[in-house]
Each structure stands twice: as C-alpha cells, then as structure tokens.
Design a protein around this motif. Sequence first.
Motif, mmCIF file in Angstrom:
data_model
loop_
_atom_site.group_PDB
_atom_site.id
_atom_site.type_symbol
_atom_site.label_atom_id
_atom_site.label_comp_id
_atom_site.label_asym_id
_atom_site.label_seq_id
_atom_site.Cartn_x
_atom_site.Cartn_y
_atom_site.Cartn_z
ATOM 1 N N GLY A 245 0.781 -1.227 0.000
ATOM 2 C CA GLY A 245 0.000 0.000 0.000
ATOM 3 C C GLY A 245 0.812 1.276 0.000
ATOM 4 O O GLY A 245 0.260 2.362 0.129
ATOM 5 N N HIS A 246 2.127 1.167 -0.176
ATOM 6 C CA HIS A 246 3.009 2.337 -0.166
ATOM 7 C C HIS A 246 3.458 2.653 -1.590
ATOM 8 O O HIS A 246 4.145 1.845 -2.227
ATOM 9 N N LEU A 247 3.099 3.806 -2.077
ATOM 10 C CA LEU A 247 3.428 4.199 -3.441
ATOM 11 C C LEU A 247 4.934 4.189 -3.676
ATOM 12 O O LEU A 247 5.404 3.665 -4.689
ATOM 13 N N ASP A 248 5.704 4.770 -2.774
ATOM 14 C CA ASP A 248 7.160 4.815 -2.958
ATOM 15 C C ASP A 248 7.752 3.411 -3.053
ATOM 16 O O ASP A 248 8.657 3.173 -3.859
ATOM 17 N N PHE B 211 0.582 -6.243 -11.846
ATOM 18 C CA PHE B 211 -0.011 -5.756 -10.600
ATOM 19 C C PHE B 211 -1.357 -6.429 -10.377
ATOM 20 O O PHE B 211 -1.923 -7.016 -11.298
ATOM 21 N N GLN B 212 -1.866 -6.306 -9.186
ATOM 22 C CA GLN B 212 -3.245 -6.687 -8.891
ATOM 23 C C GLN B 212 -3.997 -5.383 -8.638
ATOM 24 O O GLN B 212 -3.691 -4.662 -7.697
ATOM 25 N N PHE B 213 -4.929 -5.090 -9.512
ATOM 26 C CA PHE B 213 -5.681 -3.842 -9.458
ATOM 27 C C PHE B 213 -7.107 -4.155 -9.021
ATOM 28 O O PHE B 213 -7.800 -4.930 -9.674
ATOM 29 N N LEU C 223 -6.412 6.741 -8.510
ATOM 30 C CA LEU C 223 -6.129 6.867 -9.941
ATOM 31 C C LEU C 223 -4.830 7.621 -10.203
ATOM 32 O O LEU C 223 -4.031 7.238 -11.066
ATOM 33 N N SER C 224 -4.589 8.660 -9.456
ATOM 34 C CA SER C 224 -3.356 9.439 -9.613
ATOM 35 C C SER C 224 -2.126 8.579 -9.329
ATOM 36 O O SER C 224 -1.113 8.651 -10.037
ATOM 37 N N ASP C 225 -2.204 7.758 -8.283
ATOM 38 C CA ASP C 225 -1.099 6.847 -7.958
ATOM 39 C C ASP C 225 -0.867 5.869 -9.096
ATOM 40 O O ASP C 225 0.279 5.624 -9.498
ATOM 41 N N TRP C 226 -1.949 5.281 -9.628
ATOM 42 C CA TRP C 226 -1.819 4.315 -10.729
ATOM 43 C C TRP C 226 -1.204 4.976 -11.952
ATOM 44 O O TRP C 226 -0.394 4.358 -12.660
ATOM 45 N N GLN C 227 -1.538 6.233 -12.205
ATOM 46 C CA GLN C 227 -0.943 6.928 -13.342
ATOM 47 C C GLN C 227 0.561 7.065 -13.159
ATOM 48 O O GLN C 227 1.331 6.838 -14.104
ATOM 49 N N ARG C 228 1.003 7.372 -11.965
ATOM 50 C CA ARG C 228 2.447 7.461 -11.673
ATOM 51 C C ARG C 228 3.113 6.101 -11.820
ATOM 52 O O ARG C 228 4.207 5.995 -12.380
ATOM 53 N N ILE C 229 2.452 5.056 -11.322
ATOM 54 C CA ILE C 229 3.006 3.694 -11.422
ATOM 55 C C ILE C 229 3.141 3.290 -12.890
ATOM 56 O O ILE C 229 4.178 2.754 -13.309
#
Length: 73
Positions: A14-17, A36-38, A62-68
């Motif tokens: 659960g940590h974006l970094d 990934f599992q979305f 959604l913003s996190d997924w765009q960065r990923i």
Amino acid sequence: MAKIIAEIAGGHEGHLDRCLALVDAAGKAGADIVKFQFYKADELCEPTHPDYLLFKKLEFNLSDWQRIFECSR
C-alpha cells in the motif's frame, strides 16, 4: 521469444514509494513486464469481511496508478 514478468502484486503493502521502487528494481533485474493486482476493496468484498481493511490498505487511487504506469514504461 520468452518474456520475464515481475509480479508486484501486494508487495508494495500500500506504499506508493515502495511500489515505484519495486518497478524500478524489476526493470534493473531485466523484467520485460510488470504485473499488478488492481482492485477496489469495496468491489472485492463487504466491509464486514475479515480482510476488508487489508484490501483497503493496498488500494491506490487513480493518480497513484498513473504514476506507477508512467514509471513502468
């Protein structure tokens, strides 16, 4: 030709970094694809389910997924 798939799944906890670091490490290790599992906890189970909070913790917005996805290219 065979492709190497790096399975990130919930390894980011659960940590974006951490997720971005795993994507980077997969690329450096020679992976061709990152998997990934979305999901959304609310679509996966009821809030009363014993693992609901765990699934909720592993969600990205959604913003996190765009960065990923950008990092994964």
